[in-house]
Design a protein around this motif. Structure first.
Motif, short mmCIF file in Angstrom:
data_model
loop_
_atom_site.label_atom_id
_atom_site.label_comp_id
_atom_site.label_asym_id
_atom_site.label_seq_id
_atom_site.Cartn_x
_atom_site.Cartn_y
_atom_site.Cartn_z
N MET A 1 0.77 -1.23 -0.03
CA MET A 1 -0.07 0.03 -0.17
C MET A 1 0.78 1.00 -0.04
O MET A 1 1.79 1.46 0.35
CB MET A 1 -0.90 0.05 1.34
N LEU A 2 0.61 2.18 -0.69
CA LEU A 2 1.29 3.50 -0.96
C LEU A 2 1.28 4.23 0.52
O LEU A 2 0.02 4.43 0.83
CB LEU A 2 0.92 4.32 -1.98
N ARG A 3 2.26 5.11 0.77
CA ARG A 3 2.13 5.89 1.86
C ARG A 3 1.39 7.03 1.23
O ARG A 3 1.21 7.29 0.03
CB ARG A 3 3.49 6.45 2.13
N ARG A 4 0.83 7.76 2.14
CA ARG A 4 0.01 8.96 1.94
C ARG A 4 0.80 9.98 1.17
O ARG A 4 0.19 10.58 0.28
CB ARG A 4 -0.52 9.46 3.24
N SER A 5 1.82 10.23 1.50
CA SER A 5 2.65 11.48 1.10
C SER A 5 3.06 10.92 -0.42
O SER A 5 3.30 11.73 -1.40
CB SER A 5 3.86 11.74 1.81
N THR A 6 3.35 9.42 -0.62
CA THR A 6 3.51 9.17 -2.15
C THR A 6 2.44 9.16 -2.81
O THR A 6 2.64 9.76 -3.97
CB THR A 6 4.06 7.57 -2.03
N SER A 7 1.21 9.01 -2.32
CA SER A 7 0.03 9.07 -3.38
C SER A 7 -0.31 10.48 -3.54
O SER A 7 -0.59 10.85 -4.69
CB SER A 7 -1.24 8.62 -2.31
N ARG A 8 0.17 11.48 -2.49
CA ARG A 8 0.03 12.98 -2.91
C ARG A 8 0.83 13.38 -3.94
O ARG A 8 0.47 14.09 -4.72
CB ARG A 8 0.23 13.50 -1.60
N ILE A 9 2.00 13.07 -3.90
CA ILE A 9 2.93 13.30 -4.94
C ILE A 9 2.62 12.95 -6.37
O ILE A 9 2.86 13.29 -7.54
CB ILE A 9 4.49 13.08 -4.57
N LEU A 10 2.30 11.65 -6.36
CA LEU A 10 1.73 10.99 -7.67
C LEU A 10 0.50 11.90 -8.26
O LEU A 10 0.42 12.06 -9.43
CB LEU A 10 1.46 9.56 -7.40
N ILE A 11 -0.64 12.34 -7.24
CA ILE A 11 -1.65 13.28 -7.70
C ILE A 11 -0.97 14.48 -8.34
O ILE A 11 -1.45 15.04 -9.03
CB ILE A 11 -2.43 13.14 -6.43
N LEU A 12 -0.04 14.90 -7.26
CA LEU A 12 0.63 16.24 -7.63
C LEU A 12 1.24 16.18 -9.14
O LEU A 12 1.25 17.06 -10.00
CB LEU A 12 1.72 16.63 -6.65
N THR A 137 10.65 20.06 -4.95
CA THR A 137 11.20 19.69 -3.54
C THR A 137 10.71 18.61 -3.21
O THR A 137 11.60 17.66 -2.55
CB THR A 137 10.71 20.95 -2.76
N ALA A 138 9.62 18.02 -3.39
CA ALA A 138 9.02 16.76 -2.95
C ALA A 138 9.73 15.50 -4.05
O ALA A 138 10.18 14.52 -3.04
CB ALA A 138 7.44 16.49 -3.61
N ILE A 139 10.16 15.50 -5.00
CA ILE A 139 10.79 14.60 -5.66
C ILE A 139 12.25 14.59 -5.22
O ILE A 139 12.72 13.46 -5.08
CB ILE A 139 10.79 14.84 -7.26
N VAL A 140 12.87 15.82 -5.04
CA VAL A 140 14.00 15.65 -4.54
C VAL A 140 14.36 15.05 -3.14
O VAL A 140 15.31 14.44 -2.75
CB VAL A 140 14.88 16.91 -4.39
N GLU A 141 13.53 15.34 -2.38
CA GLU A 141 13.18 14.80 -0.91
C GLU A 141 13.34 13.31 -1.01
O GLU A 141 14.14 12.76 -0.25
CB GLU A 141 12.09 15.41 -0.08
#
Length: 310
Positions: A1-12, A137-141
Motif C-alpha cells: 500500500m502506498l504511503r499517503r505522501s507518496t500518493s499525494r506526490i503522484l496526484i501532484l 522539492t518533493a521529488i528531491v526529498e
C-alpha cells in the motif's frame, strides 16, 4: 500500500502534467491565429516586394523590407521558405514554451503576441512556478533517500580509511559525476548530432545555460525550419529540462548537507544563535570551575570550623 505522501506526490505529478497540457493548449489556441495573421502579412509583403521590384531596388526600399523581416523574426515568425515553416504555437512548441515558463528558464525567443496571451501567461506563471517548486522539492526529498543510502554504504565500507568529511566529499563527487555525464555531456552529444549547426561546445553551452535557468535564448533546440519531427523534438527537450533541473536541485541539496561547503550558513541569522551557543559552551567549564572552587572552599571552611570546635 502506498504511503499517503507518496500518493499525494503522484496526484501532484499528474495534476502538474495536466497543467502543462492545459497551458500548451491555451497558448496554442490563443497565439496560433495571431501568428498565422502575421505570417500572411509577411507573405503579402514578400509578394508585393517581388512584384514591384523586378528590375531594380532602391536603398530605402530594401531597408524597409529588411525592417519588416527583422520585426517578424523578433516575434518568432521566420521569413525563410516563404513563411511556410511549422508554427511556433503548435502543441509541441507550446508545451516547450509552457515548460520554460514554469521552470523560469524563459529563453525569450518566442513570446505571446496577443493581449489575451500575455494576460494568460502572467496568471499561468503565478500559479505554475510555485507548483513547480513544490513538485521539485518533493521529488528531491525522495531522491535524497537513495543518495543517503549510498552515503551510508560508503561510510560502512570506507570509514576505517577515510574521515567522515572525506566520505561525504566522495559521495558528492559521485553525484556530481552523474550530473556531468547524464545531464550535460550525454545530452550535449545528442544535441550535436541532431542540430547540424551546433558543435559540441555550443551544445554543452546550451545545456549549462538551461540547467542554471539563465536562459539566454541564443541557442534553442528545434528552431531550424528544416528540423524533422519538430513538435516531438520539443516535447522530449522539455522532458530533459525537467529531469535535468531536478538532478541539479539534488546536487545542490547534497552540497548544503555538508557544513564545510555550505558557506552561506555563516551569513544566515541562525549563525548568530549558533555563535551564542558556542560562547555559552565555552563559558560552562569556567563556571563549573568556579562552582567547584566555591564548593571546595565551603567544605574546607566547614572542616576548619569542626577542627576549631574540637
Amino acid at each position: 500500500m502506498l504511503r499517503r505522501s507518496t500518493s499525494r506526490i503522484l496526484i501532484l505529478g499528474a495534476f502538474y502534467a495536466l497543467y502543462l497540457v492545459i497551458g500548451a493548449s491555451v497558448f496554442c489556441a490563443i497565439e496560433g491565429p495571431d501568428e498565422n495573421k502575421r505570417k500572411q502579412e509577411l507573405k503579402d509583403i514578400r509578394k508585393t516586394f517581388l512584384e514591384g521590384h523586378t528590375s531594380c531596388i532602391t536603398d530605402g526600399e530594401l531597408e524597409a523590407f529588411i525592417e519588416k523581416i527583422v520585426e517578424a523574426q523578433n516575434r518568432g515568425v521566420s521569413a525563410i521558405k516563404n513563411v511556410t515553416s511549422e508554427s511556433n504555437w503548435s502543441f509541441g512548441q507550446s508545451l516547450f514554451f509552457a515548460g520554460t515558463i514554469l521552470t523560469t528558464i524563459g529563453y525569450g525567443h518566442v513570446t505571446p503576441l496577443s493581449e489575451g496571451g500575455k494576460v494568460f501567461c502572467v496568471v499561468y506563471a503565478l500559479i505554475g512556478i510555485p507548483l513547480t517548486l513544490i513538485l521539485f522539492t518533493a521529488i528531491v526529498e525522495r531522491l535524497m533517500l537513495l543518495t543517503n543510502a549510498i552515503l551510508s554504504l560508503l561510510e560502512k565500507k570506507l570509514s576505517h580509511i577515510l574521515t567522515y568529511l572525506q566520505v561525504r566529499l566522495l559521495h558528492l563527487a559521485i553525484i556530481f559525476t552523474f550530473l556531468l555525464v547524464f545531464i550535460f555531456i550525454t545530452p550535449a552529444v545528442i544535441f550535436t548530432c541532431i542540430e547540424k549547426r551546433w558543435n559540441f561546445l555550443d551544445s554543452f553551452y546550451y545545456c549549462f545555460i538551461s540547467m542554471t535557468t539563465i536562459g539566454l535564448g541564443d541557442y534553442i533546440p528545434g528552431d531550424d525550419v528544416n528540423q524533422q519531427n519538430r513538435a516531438l523534438y520539443k516535447i522530449l527537450t522539455t522532458v530533459y529540462l525537467f529531469i535535468g533541473l531536478t538532478i541539479m536541485m539534488l546536487t545542490l541539496a547534497t552540497i548544503y548537507e555538508i557544513p564545510e561547503l555550505n558557506i552561506g550558513s555563516h551569513f544566515y541569522l541562525k549563525s548568530d544563535a549558533e555563535h551564542e551557543t558556542e560562547k555559552q559552551t565555552l563559558r560552562k567549564p569556567t563556571n563549573n570551575y568556579n562552582a567547584a572552587e566555591t564548593e571546595q572552599s565551603t567544605f574546607g571552611g566547614a572542616k576548619d570550623n569542626e577542627a576549631l570546635t574540637e
